[in-house]
Design an enzyme around this catalytic site. Sequence first.
Site, short mmCIF file in Angstrom:
data_model
loop_
_atom_site.label_atom_id
_atom_site.label_comp_id
_atom_site.label_asym_id
_atom_site.label_seq_id
_atom_site.Cartn_x
_atom_site.Cartn_y
_atom_site.Cartn_z
N ASP A 124 -26.03 17.02 12.00
CA ASP A 124 -27.42 16.87 11.56
C ASP A 124 -27.47 16.13 10.21
OD1 ASP A 124 -30.24 17.84 12.07
OD2 ASP A 124 -29.94 18.75 10.10
N GLU A 148 -6.82 16.97 15.92
CA GLU A 148 -5.75 17.98 15.99
C GLU A 148 -5.82 18.73 17.32
OE1 GLU A 148 -6.18 20.76 12.78
OE2 GLU A 148 -6.04 19.17 11.28
C1 GLC Z 1 -32.77 16.73 11.90
C2 GLC Z 1 -33.22 17.55 13.08
C3 GLC Z 1 -34.60 18.05 12.82
C4 GLC Z 1 -34.58 18.93 11.60
C5 GLC Z 1 -33.98 18.18 10.42
C6 GLC Z 1 -33.61 19.12 9.32
O1 GLC Z 1 -33.51 15.59 11.74
O2 GLC Z 1 -33.11 16.80 14.25
O3 GLC Z 1 -35.13 18.77 13.90
O4 GLC Z 1 -35.88 19.33 11.26
O5 GLC Z 1 -32.78 17.53 10.76
O6 GLC Z 1 -32.50 19.89 9.69
#
Ligand code: GLC
Length: 538
Positions: free
Chosen positions: A204, A253
């Site tokens: 993310d 790994e």
């Molecule tokens: C990313 C995710 C989204 C979330 C953001 C903060 O963009 O896809 O859904 O709100 O990160 O974590």
Amino acid sequence: MSSDGAWWTSSVIYEVYPRSFADSSGNGVGDLRGIVERMPYIASLGVDGIWLTPFQVSPQVDQGYDIADYCDVDPMFGTLADFDELLAAAHASGVKVLIDLVPNHTSIEHPLFRKAVAEGPGSDAWDLFHFAEGGADGGPPNNWISVFGGPAWSRVPGSRELWYLHLFSPAQPDWNWRNPAVGDYFEGVLRFWFERGADGVRIDVAHGLYKAEGLPDSPVVPTVIDGLRSNPLVMDQEPVHDVYRRWRRIAEEYDPPRLLVGEVNLEPERAGRYTRPDEMHQTFAFAFVRLGWQPEEWVRVGRELESVRRTYGSSPTWALENHDLVRSASRFGGGERGVARARAGLVALLGFPGGAYVFQGQELALPEVDVPVSERLDPMWFRGGVSRDGVRVPLPWTSRAEGAHGFSPAEVAAPPWLPQPEGWGEHAVEAQDSASDSTLALFRRATRIRRALLAAGAFVADEAATWDLREDGLLLCERDGGAVVAVAMGERPVPLPDGKVVLASAPLDGRMLPPDAAAWLVGGDVHARLVTSGLLPE
Ligand code: GLC
């Protein structure tokens, strides 16, 4: 162990948003057991893997993207034992499992953030986050705006002078990656899930971990979800690449090596740098993900991604939908044309060289839902006036309404966590399952033929492609091996180029591709092989 030629170079991965996929407990929220129960459906789609958005312990302010314990399952979704079962069920069906890793920020309820606040400046925990004194005017320490709107800073609970940084909601404090303890912590998290058997991670806000040293004021003030791309101080700092070099070594790994796919919402050239041979394997092709039905843009972005592929050696990773974006059927114009274009988009996506990601419900051509204002839950709506709830409405499994169209068990069902609109049952899996012209049937056909073409060497995972826009909006992506993806993006039917059609999103009129449709073409020898293998009619 090298990961050249690994399964993901041409994989199709289905994004599962657990809250909205299937609810086994009857509380109106999807859960891991719901996914286990629906594993035969997932397998029937012919996808290579699933990506599960966060199911870890979370106060759910950002529907799970605010994680308070990275190594356990939120009771709302089940237990670690349920996760193990899900993994076993997926693997038994030949489906890989990616989990979501959220390293940019955590939850204000994470024990380390609580510890930092309790122990205050000078403590070890304090330096794990970005705390700072307010500006001269008594306001936030700098002018950064959060992706969800409003300042990127909130006051530390109980303090008037001290603030903490959160690029997203105030419930999501950013980690301070300049402190090596943060990197060590996440390497532990990564190993935890890899050792449990996860086949990879989706990372993310992968380009966000490091901020410019000293957190200086920004010359640009971004306000929308991908607006931070334009802020060179907040995202895409050089030291972040070392994180992925370390993670790549960890991923390798394991046997087989684990997959790293990044949410790197940057222009192709900058995003490409994250897939250099010793960094991540994939990043979503955001320049494409963001597009509407815009032929010139598709070609421009296609060419740009192709040149990035040449530079960095990694094929684009295609997507048109995810849990943050407006559904393609609506984004491409809505109504019947929107659905036709969403179907064409699916066919195009699966025909371009590289990996592809499809969001749950995209295989049903679900439209965006206009969730009533009083029912919206997205933190982005409350701070920034943009709601992502409309793409997150629980899936319709059955045509009849009981149990939220089969999302929940009928007997004990509480209402779904987001309301389903009138007529939702028309899109249901049940309604599309047996209809040969449904989007679901088209999707299954596409993954089947894609596999056959890969096996026949007619689709080569990393092959180059040439992008062109012909008269009347005919987009052509010609793969080096000879296969062609044609998309009719104009207003008139267009003549198809040479080749045998092996897949089309709509009925053809002879050699004419109708507007809002897409097709795959191959040479006669490959076509003959698909006929012999029973995949295509004579
Ligand atoms: C990313 C995710 C989204 C979330 C953001 C903060 O963009 O896809 O859904 O709100 O990160 O974590």
